[in-house]
Design an enzyme around this catalytic site. Sequence first.
Site, PDB file in Angstrom:
ATOM      1  N   CYS A 419       0.836  -1.213   0.000  1.00  0.00           N
ATOM      2  CA  CYS A 419       0.000   0.000   0.000  1.00  0.00           C
ATOM      3  C   CYS A 419       0.867   1.258   0.000  1.00  0.00           C
ATOM      4  O   CYS A 419       0.643   2.177  -0.811  1.00  0.00           O
ATOM      5  CB  CYS A 419      -0.964  -0.020   1.169  1.00  0.00           C
ATOM      6  SG  CYS A 419      -0.257  -0.599   2.719  1.00  0.00           S
TER       7      CYS A 419
HETATM    8  N1  LIG Z   1      -4.089  -4.709   4.983  1.00  0.00           N
HETATM    9  C1  LIG Z   1      -3.573  -3.960   4.028  1.00  0.00           C
HETATM   10  O1  LIG Z   1      -3.861  -2.757   3.910  1.00  0.00           O
HETATM   11  C2  LIG Z   1      -2.656  -4.567   3.036  1.00  0.00           C
HETATM   12  C3  LIG Z   1      -2.230  -5.875   3.153  1.00  0.00           C
HETATM   13  N2  LIG Z   1      -1.396  -6.394   2.205  1.00  0.00           N
HETATM   14  C4  LIG Z   1      -0.923  -7.760   2.306  1.00  0.00           C
HETATM   15  O2  LIG Z   1      -1.984  -8.657   2.002  1.00  0.00           O
HETATM   16  C5  LIG Z   1      -1.858  -9.846   2.759  1.00  0.00           C
HETATM   17  C6  LIG Z   1      -3.128 -10.033   3.566  1.00  0.00           C
HETATM   18  O3  LIG Z   1      -3.279  -8.929   4.413  1.00  0.00           O
HETATM   19  P1  LIG Z   1      -4.530  -8.759   5.381  1.00  0.00           P
HETATM   20  O4  LIG Z   1      -5.754  -9.211   4.706  1.00  0.00           O
HETATM   21  O5  LIG Z   1      -4.471  -7.396   5.873  1.00  0.00           O
HETATM   22  O6  LIG Z   1      -4.169  -9.803   6.541  1.00  0.00           O
HETATM   23  P2  LIG Z   1      -5.113 -10.438   7.646  1.00  0.00           P
HETATM   24  O7  LIG Z   1      -4.260 -10.732   8.809  1.00  0.00           O
HETATM   25  O8  LIG Z   1      -6.304  -9.596   7.857  1.00  0.00           O
HETATM   26  O9  LIG Z   1      -5.580 -11.821   6.977  1.00  0.00           O
HETATM   27  C7  LIG Z   1      -4.680 -12.871   6.761  1.00  0.00           C
HETATM   28  C8  LIG Z   1      -5.425 -14.041   6.140  1.00  0.00           C
HETATM   29  O10 LIG Z   1      -4.530 -15.121   5.943  1.00  0.00           O
HETATM   30  C9  LIG Z   1      -4.976 -16.276   6.644  1.00  0.00           C
HETATM   31  N3  LIG Z   1      -3.797 -16.946   7.171  1.00  0.00           N
HETATM   32  C10 LIG Z   1      -2.968 -16.502   8.139  1.00  0.00           C
HETATM   33  N4  LIG Z   1      -1.974 -17.383   8.327  1.00  0.00           N
HETATM   34  C11 LIG Z   1      -2.184 -18.402   7.478  1.00  0.00           C
HETATM   35  C12 LIG Z   1      -1.521 -19.632   7.221  1.00  0.00           C
HETATM   36  N5  LIG Z   1      -0.415 -19.957   7.871  1.00  0.00           N
HETATM   37  N6  LIG Z   1      -2.030 -20.446   6.295  1.00  0.00           N
HETATM   38  C13 LIG Z   1      -3.133 -20.131   5.629  1.00  0.00           C
HETATM   39  N7  LIG Z   1      -3.822 -18.995   5.840  1.00  0.00           N
HETATM   40  C14 LIG Z   1      -3.339 -18.140   6.757  1.00  0.00           C
HETATM   41  C15 LIG Z   1      -5.870 -15.751   7.727  1.00  0.00           C
HETATM   42  O11 LIG Z   1      -6.795 -16.754   8.131  1.00  0.00           O
HETATM   43  P3  LIG Z   1      -7.511 -16.712   9.607  1.00  0.00           P
HETATM   44  O12 LIG Z   1      -8.217 -15.393   9.682  1.00  0.00           O
HETATM   45  O13 LIG Z   1      -8.440 -17.850   9.594  1.00  0.00           O
HETATM   46  O14 LIG Z   1      -6.431 -16.826  10.611  1.00  0.00           O
HETATM   47  C16 LIG Z   1      -6.545 -14.597   7.002  1.00  0.00           C
HETATM   48  O15 LIG Z   1      -7.550 -15.090   6.177  1.00  0.00           O
HETATM   49  C17 LIG Z   1      -0.623  -9.671   3.617  1.00  0.00           C
HETATM   50  O16 LIG Z   1       0.475 -10.251   3.003  1.00  0.00           O
HETATM   51  C18 LIG Z   1      -0.493  -8.173   3.702  1.00  0.00           C
HETATM   52  O17 LIG Z   1       0.805  -7.781   3.981  1.00  0.00           O
HETATM   53  C19 LIG Z   1      -1.050  -5.673   1.117  1.00  0.00           C
HETATM   54  C20 LIG Z   1      -1.439  -4.394   0.954  1.00  0.00           C
HETATM   55  C21 LIG Z   1      -2.247  -3.723   1.941  1.00  0.00           C
HETATM   56  C1  LIG Z   2      -0.248  -0.186   9.166  1.00  0.00           C
HETATM   57  C2  LIG Z   2       0.634  -1.347   8.807  1.00  0.00           C
HETATM   58  O1  LIG Z   2       1.063  -2.083   9.640  1.00  0.00           O
HETATM   59  N1  LIG Z   2       0.911  -1.498   7.539  1.00  0.00           N
HETATM   60  C3  LIG Z   2       1.716  -2.577   7.026  1.00  0.00           C
HETATM   61  C4  LIG Z   2       1.820  -2.454   5.551  1.00  0.00           C
HETATM   62  C5  LIG Z   2       0.652  -3.041   4.829  1.00  0.00           C
HETATM   63  C6  LIG Z   2       1.094  -3.603   3.500  1.00  0.00           C
HETATM   64  O2  LIG Z   2       1.009  -3.054   2.442  1.00  0.00           O
HETATM   65  O3  LIG Z   2       1.676  -4.760   3.683  1.00  0.00           O
HETATM   66  P1  LIG Z   2       2.459  -5.703   2.665  1.00  0.00           P
HETATM   67  O4  LIG Z   2       3.720  -5.091   2.234  1.00  0.00           O
HETATM   68  O5  LIG Z   2       2.705  -6.947   3.389  1.00  0.00           O
HETATM   69  O6  LIG Z   2       1.543  -5.936   1.553  1.00  0.00           O
HETATM   70  C7  LIG Z   2       3.128  -2.519   7.548  1.00  0.00           C
HETATM   71  O7  LIG Z   2       3.628  -1.449   7.853  1.00  0.00           O
HETATM   72  O8  LIG Z   2       3.783  -3.571   7.567  1.00  0.00           O
END
Ligand SMILES: NC(=O)C1=CN([C@@H]2O[C@H](COP(=O)(O)OP(=O)(O)OC[C@H]3O[C@@H](n4cnc5c(N)ncnc54)[C@H](OP(=O)(O)O)[C@@H]3O)[C@@H](O)[C@H]2O)C=CC1
Ligand SMILES: CC(=O)N[C@@H](CCC(=O)OP(=O)(O)O)C(=O)O
Length: 615
Positions: A419
């Site tokens: 992000c």
């Molecule tokens: N949040 C954001 O703004 C952004 C996030 N990202 C990236 O996207 C990805 C997802 O982020 P986000 O949705 O926020 O994360 P969350 O922690 O909200 O969700 C993680 C998901 O992965 C599942 N999970 C966790 N561990 C395992 C495992 N060992 N095996 C299988 N499934 C697993 C969880 O299942 P359960 O809930 O059942 O434990 C859940 O569905 C990350 O890599 C994050 O860095 C990228 C850009 C922005």
């Molecule tokens: C607020 C907060 O904790 N933000 C996350 C970044 C979210 C994101 O973009 O994570 P990925 O690079 O895994 O996709 C962080 O700083 O690690």
Amino acid sequence: MGRPIEVALSVRPDVQGVCAEPDFGFSQAYVRDTYAAARFQHSRAAALQPRLSSPPAGRATRRPPPRLLVTRLPRLGTLPRCCSWARRALDLRFPHPHCWARPRCCPNNAIQVTPGTNSSVPTRLVERYVPSAPPPPAHQTPQVHLPNPRPRGTAPRPPTKPVAAAAVAVPSAPTATGPPFPFSTSPPRRRRARLHPVADMGSTALGGAAPARAGLAPKNGVLGSTFKPCGVVKLKTTPKVGRSSVCVRASIASSPQKQYSPKTPAVQSGEEVRIAVLGASGYTGAEIVRLLANHPQFRITVMTADRKAGEQFGSVFPHLITQDLPNLVAIKDADFSDVDAVFCCLPHGTTQEIIKGLPKQLKIVDLSADFRLRDINEYAEWYGHAHRAPELQEEAVYGLTEVLRDEIRNARLVANPGCYPTSIQLPLVPLIKAKLIKLSNIIIDAKSGVTGAGRGAKEANLYTEIAEGIHAYGIKGHRHVPEVEQGLSEAAESKVTISFTPNLICMKRGMQSTMFVEMAPGVTVSDLYQHLKSTYEGEEFVKLLNGSNVPHTRHVVGSNYCFMNVFEDRIPGRAIIISVIDNLVKGASGQAVQNLNLMMGLPENMGLQYQPLFP
Ligand SMILES: NC(=O)C1=CN([C@@H]2O[C@H](COP(=O)(O)OP(=O)(O)OC[C@H]3O[C@@H](n4cnc5c(N)ncnc54)[C@H](OP(=O)(O)O)[C@@H]3O)[C@@H](O)[C@H]2O)C=CC1
Ligand SMILES: CC(=O)N[C@@H](CCC(=O)OP(=O)(O)O)C(=O)O
């Protein structure tokens, strides 16, 4: 505006989820538009042959509604099954399992459902159609491909033969010429398809021009009156495990500014793409589900979770309970035979092993950081372990859509950007490419909403730790630094370094990056502005604000937009650039959908035309 049809389905209010009666003969459905007519035929469920007859011409709307009599229902035991029947009978996709709210695929209110009075069972569902297609000739029977259910894990069957279709007709004026049909006919396709707007993204129930351009909008309406065009809706059923997937797809509200298509589209307009969402119980996974609710060609067939495996998605995310979705399963139990493309929303580190094990024909958009860094040594340095799928790392294409569109289009595996990197690179890459800013002294102060940290419980993200405050983190080195430097260095064709400090701020969603840059000799702020303006002029999702308007996170929340602007610094030769995104949409799931659209040869904005949620 065309006269809408209202179809009300009454469900016995005393039915509480499960019905033991084999012949669950509860139902009456009414077509309340006087001019409505429909005919339902289902060759397999011969028992189910509800019919609606066209009311006599010229009768006013006060006339009692014609009744759709369901003489006998198949032996369906549960309410969800009953909904499945209803889908077949009325060609609607009712939400599952508590089908009391809007079905999916109904943007712009072309279809509405009003909740019932009973809390657990729908008592009344109202669907509105505003179709625009001219009816087929009276002698022509619309065709539909019946579901061709197969047990999980078995090989797909060839497309089923077309049979007489169920259809609801919506003329807008009295007629005695027989019922017209809004569903067009179509030959069998190689890939399974579902109801969809023929006029593609350009069609709109709110008056888009595409149906008219495509010759699909009725001239002066069907049967002599005017309709607001919304495109033809094709009726097809698809083989789907255990249930019918007949549904109505409405068209999307606005025309795309650009239509992109690859040289060899992976999917034709209207063909269905079956989607797996891995990590659907997390924030980005849920956001994918929300966005796909309005996507006319992506259908979710698999959703996985870890701790929440086995749960219903609607109980994990009640705001999406209206969506008809599969239950959450553990990845090891997921069946990928019914999947064309994957959104991988898993934590970094976990992702690479899992993607390595997926069938190789699947298109994948990975939202984690696992495949973003091209240099695996750099990956090991920043992520603390050696990369476990270096061959995939090599294959992956970085998914900054507006910058790498052509590469993304032909990719199988896309590494969706982080992000912070999205909000930073969108303004800086074009300026660096054009050599308008110096490569040294780039300072970035960025702020993220708390959803950026994911849904997992962490002490640092408790309300008491976050509320009424802001704090910096990752000051000595955040893992997004190498990702941003990689993108900027490629743009510059030489090494670029940045000073970057992220901050966690007390808001749910949103991200602001403030970038302090030195301009190249002789360059003015106006030059930066003009360059960004011309770069993003035709872009749907990246907007340069006018004049001195300051981008606010609250103006992009819920949308796939990046708003940006450039300001003169008090110090001569320096400029300040501000960009804002919703970290969960353009910063993650929205951009991921944008990328998969490209990879499938679909219009890039398909399913993404959500306006920001304000206030
Ligand atoms: N949040 C954001 O703004 C952004 C996030 N990202 C990236 O996207 C990805 C997802 O982020 P986000 O949705 O926020 O994360 P969350 O922690 O909200 O969700 C993680 C998901 O992965 C599942 N999970 C966790 N561990 C395992 C495992 N060992 N095996 C299988 N499934 C697993 C969880 O299942 P359960 O809930 O059942 O434990 C859940 O569905 C990350 O890599 C994050 O860095 C990228 C850009 C922005
Ligand atoms: C607020 C907060 O904790 N933000 C996350 C970044 C979210 C994101 O973009 O994570 P990925 O690079 O895994 O996709 C962080 O700083 O690690």
